[in-house]
Design a protein around this motif. Structure first.
Motif, PDB file in Angstrom:
ATOM      1  N   MET A   1       0.825  -1.195   0.000  1.00 21.83           N
ATOM      2  CA  MET A   1       0.000   0.000   0.000  1.00 21.83           C
ATOM      3  C   MET A   1       0.866   1.253   0.000  1.00 21.83           C
ATOM      4  N   ASN A 103       3.174   1.939  12.746  1.00 25.39           N
ATOM      5  CA  ASN A 103       2.004   1.105  12.473  1.00 25.39           C
ATOM      6  C   ASN A 103       2.068  -0.159  13.315  1.00 25.39           C
ATOM      7  N   ILE A 105       0.598  -3.818  13.586  1.00 20.15           N
ATOM      8  CA  ILE A 105      -0.133  -4.784  12.771  1.00 20.15           C
ATOM      9  C   ILE A 105      -0.419  -5.995  13.643  1.00 20.15           C
ATOM     10  N   HIS A 126      -1.001   4.393  14.139  1.00 22.97           N
ATOM     11  CA  HIS A 126      -2.093   3.669  13.492  1.00 22.97           C
ATOM     12  C   HIS A 126      -2.097   2.196  13.883  1.00 22.97           C
ATOM     13  N   GLN A 128      -3.597  -1.633  12.741  1.00 24.38           N
ATOM     14  CA  GLN A 128      -4.264  -2.505  11.770  1.00 24.38           C
ATOM     15  C   GLN A 128      -4.645  -3.800  12.462  1.00 24.38           C
ATOM     16  N   TYR A 164      -7.797   6.520  16.869  1.00 20.18           N
ATOM     17  CA  TYR A 164      -6.808   6.069  15.877  1.00 20.18           C
ATOM     18  C   TYR A 164      -7.434   5.917  14.502  1.00 20.18           C
ATOM     19  N   PRO A 165      -6.653   6.155  13.460  1.00 21.95           N
ATOM     20  CA  PRO A 165      -7.098   5.660  12.165  1.00 21.95           C
ATOM     21  C   PRO A 165      -6.968   4.141  12.200  1.00 21.95           C
ATOM     22  N   VAL A 167      -7.039   0.391  10.048  1.00 25.64           N
ATOM     23  CA  VAL A 167      -7.092  -0.447   8.863  1.00 25.64           C
ATOM     24  C   VAL A 167      -7.596  -1.807   9.301  1.00 25.64           C
ATOM     25  N   ASP A 193     -11.073   3.030   8.479  1.00 30.19           N
ATOM     26  CA  ASP A 193     -10.679   4.058   7.529  1.00 30.19           C
ATOM     27  C   ASP A 193     -10.205   3.429   6.217  1.00 30.19           C
ATOM     28  N   PHE A 194      -9.577   2.278   6.346  1.00 27.27           N
ATOM     29  CA  PHE A 194      -9.141   1.514   5.177  1.00 27.27           C
ATOM     30  C   PHE A 194      -9.522   0.064   5.396  1.00 27.27           C
ATOM     31  N   GLU A 196      -8.583  -3.640   3.786  1.00 31.15           N
ATOM     32  CA  GLU A 196      -7.805  -4.422   2.840  1.00 31.15           C
ATOM     33  C   GLU A 196      -8.441  -5.784   2.682  1.00 31.15           C
TER      34      GLU A 196
ATOM     35  N   ARG B  11      -6.272  15.353   8.404  1.00 33.00           N
ATOM     36  CA  ARG B  11      -7.097  14.272   8.933  1.00 33.00           C
ATOM     37  C   ARG B  11      -6.307  13.510   9.993  1.00 33.00           C
ATOM     38  N   ARG B  12      -7.036  13.073  10.995  1.00 31.17           N
ATOM     39  CA  ARG B  12      -6.400  12.319  12.074  1.00 31.17           C
ATOM     40  C   ARG B  12      -5.645  11.113  11.495  1.00 31.17           C
ATOM     41  N   GLY B  13      -4.397  10.939  11.936  1.00 34.99           N
ATOM     42  CA  GLY B  13      -3.607   9.823  11.425  1.00 34.99           C
ATOM     43  C   GLY B  13      -2.757  10.213  10.214  1.00 34.99           C
ATOM     44  N   PRO B  30      -1.622   5.818   7.285  1.00 39.95           N
ATOM     45  CA  PRO B  30      -1.500   4.385   7.560  1.00 39.95           C
ATOM     46  C   PRO B  30      -0.882   3.596   6.399  1.00 39.95           C
ATOM     47  N   GLU B  31       0.292   3.108   6.622  1.00 41.14           N
ATOM     48  CA  GLU B  31       1.011   2.258   5.668  1.00 41.14           C
ATOM     49  C   GLU B  31       1.290   2.918   4.331  1.00 41.14           C
ATOM     50  N   GLY B  32       1.257   4.225   4.269  1.00 40.82           N
ATOM     51  CA  GLY B  32       1.488   4.889   2.991  1.00 40.82           C
ATOM     52  C   GLY B  32       2.258   6.188   3.128  1.00 40.82           C
TER      53      GLY B  32
END
Ligand code: SF4
Ligand code: SF4
Lengths: 390, 90
Positions: A1, A103, A105, A126, A128, A164-165, A167, A193-194, A196, B11-13, B30-32
């Motif tokens: 990603m 992150n 995970i 973040h 996940q 938190y955001p 995933v 937010d995402f 996968e 944006r948060r995050g 996140p992851e990017g």
């Protein structure tokens, strides 16, 4: 990603014909192989029970420091289950202070409100959470644990409650992909937010279980169609949730540009300090360096293992004279090794590969397979010892 | 078009920072990661959750008087950044 990585600087380096790599922008810290779950598609090595000693807190922090100096900006804490490490908050804080985007995970097992708050204070960016399926029964069977699903739901809610955001990662396969609507609904309800939706990649434990996991082409097409319907709906509502759908390359005619090229962007440090250019590379008959013996700069720029498949000098035919070689770099080295016995070969997903037949056979097998879930080999220590002599 | 009295905020995050190894500003999420060009970076520097779009336009017009149509660029940026959900408006 990781959507950057446009830094393919083809500057000549000391070694002839090995292009100078871009910085290792993405650092993956596989803190431990210990994990309370037993997913049959786990990407951990089959002989994980053999790996013993983990890096200490101070050793990890030194890895973070050196990698950050080399340009790493994204840091993923994974495993195994990273929550097993009692020093996780300390590691997060050290990394965040260096400027990493951090992150976590996790499977969510072992997560508590208290730890979420602790990580937040340490500066974690973040979280996940990975799910096995949206259906409680299937999820629990696949994860080898009864309470897993309820715990994951509770923790996903807590993660959002802490701002938190989030995933959510669903590994899809033939046993859960038909419930993709339920999966997406659940993610939206949890305010991810995402999302996968990744068909499992067939490395490590998943390769052993391939016949029991690979969805049929019809299953995949259906899942993709439903995902696109949801995307259209979300867009119409100006909804921030992003759906990411990853198909297994078994149904492609050209391989993926695996890891954006060998050792070009991604640096993985395993629990014992072995450095890999990709988390499944340990299975290759290539010697990889260890952070306890070499600096990250040496590992990234000089080591044999990291230079082994850089550039294109190592390529045999059909890749060597193929005009697409700078697009896909010949595909995945691990897949080439697993399915053809030689890691230098073209990824057999490619229709130009002489070994493409194994992929075609796997597709056919998926159409015929009726193997139930009970036949999957669960990832646990006992099975690991049965498969690999220790 | 984005109303000028709206206050953009990351944006948060999402995090905007300078990366010495890449010699550019990036947006991390996140992851990017997205590498930013100079103009996007100048706008991001002013997105602090306090200044509204009008203040950002005034600031940049004053500092870059030779750049024509800077306000249009800023409006276009706000459109893209909010469509990508990089920023929210207060
Ligand atoms: S894939 Fe499953 S078994 Fe493997 S580390 Fe992740 S949660 Fe544990
Ligand atoms: S022959 Fe090799 S380089 Fe060409 S498309 Fe196939 S895998 Fe890629």
């Amino acid at each position: 990603m990781l959507s950057s990585g446009s830094t393919f600087s083809k500057v000549a380096s000391a070694k002839p014909n090995v292009p100078k790599p871009g910085p290792p922008l993405w650092l993956l810290a596989e803190l431990t192989y210990r994990c309370p779950l037993q997913c049959p598609y786990c990407s951990n090595p089959l002989d994980f029970a053999k790996h013993g000693k983990e890096l200490t807190t101070a050793q990890w922090i030194e890895v973070f420091r050196q990698s950050r100096e080399m340009g790493a900006a994204q840091l993923g804490f994974s495993g195994g289950e990273p929550l097993v490490r009692q020093d996780l908050a300390e590691l997060i804080k050290a990394a965040r202070d260096m400027g990493y985007y951090t992150n976590l995970i996790t499977s969510g097992i072992g997560l508590t409100e208290k730890r979420i708050a602790e990580f937040s204070e340490a500066g974690l960016d973040h979280i996940q959470i990975s799910f096995q399926a949206a259906d409680e029964e299937v999820n629990n069977m696949l994860a080898g644990s009864k309470k897993a699903f309820a715990q994951k739901l509770a923790m996903a809610r807590a993660v959002k409650a802490h701002g938190y955001p989030m995933v959510l990662n669903f590994v899809t396969h033939r046993h859960n992909i038909d419930r993709i609507e339920r999966i997406i609904d659940l993610c939206l309800e949890l305010e991810a937010d995402f999302v996968e939706l990744a068909t499992c990649q067939f490395y490590g434990w998943a390769e052993l279980n391939r016949a029991g996991l690979l969805p049929t082409r019809a299953q995949l097409a259906n899942a993709e169609r439903i995902t696109n319907q949801y995307r259209a709906r979300l867009q119409a509502q100006n909804h921030p949730c992003k759906l990411i759908f990853v198909t297994p390359d078994y149904y492609e005619e050209r391989p993926k540009a695996c890891m954006n090229g060998w050792a070009n962007l991604f640096l993985d440090i395993t629990p014992d300090g072995t450095a890999l250019p990709c988390h499944s590379a340990r299975q290759l008959p290539v010697e990889f360096p260890n952070v306890l013996e070499h600096s990250i700069s040496h590992i990234w720029n000089e080591s044999f293992g990291f230079n082994r498949f850089r550039g294109d000098d190592w390529m045999p035919e059909p890749c060597r004279s193929c005009d697409e070689k700078h697009k896909d770099f010949g595909g995945c080295r691990c897949q080439a090794f697993m399915l053809t016995g030689d890691a230098s070969n073209a990824d057999p997903v490619c229709s130009k590969s002489a070994h493409h037949g194994v992929i075609l056979a796997a597709r056919e097998e998926a159409e015929r397979a009726s193997q139930g879930m009970q036949a999957l080999t669960m990832r646990n220590e006992k099975a690991s010892r049965l498969i690999v002599k220790v | 078009m984005t109303p000028v009295d709206k206050v953009p905020v990351l944006r948060r995050g999402y995090r905007f920072q300078w990366e010495p190894a890449q010699a550019c500003h990036v947006l991390l999420y996140p992851e990017g990661m997205i590498k930013l060009n100079d103009s996007a970076s100048e706008i991001f520097k002013l997105i602090d959750g306090r200044q509204d779009v009008a203040a950002i336009i005034a600031n940049l017009s004053e500092r870059f008087p030779d750049v024509p149509g800077i306000d249009e660029d800023i409006f276009a940026f706000m459109e893209v950044a909010s469509a990508q959900f990089w920023i929210d408006f207060l």
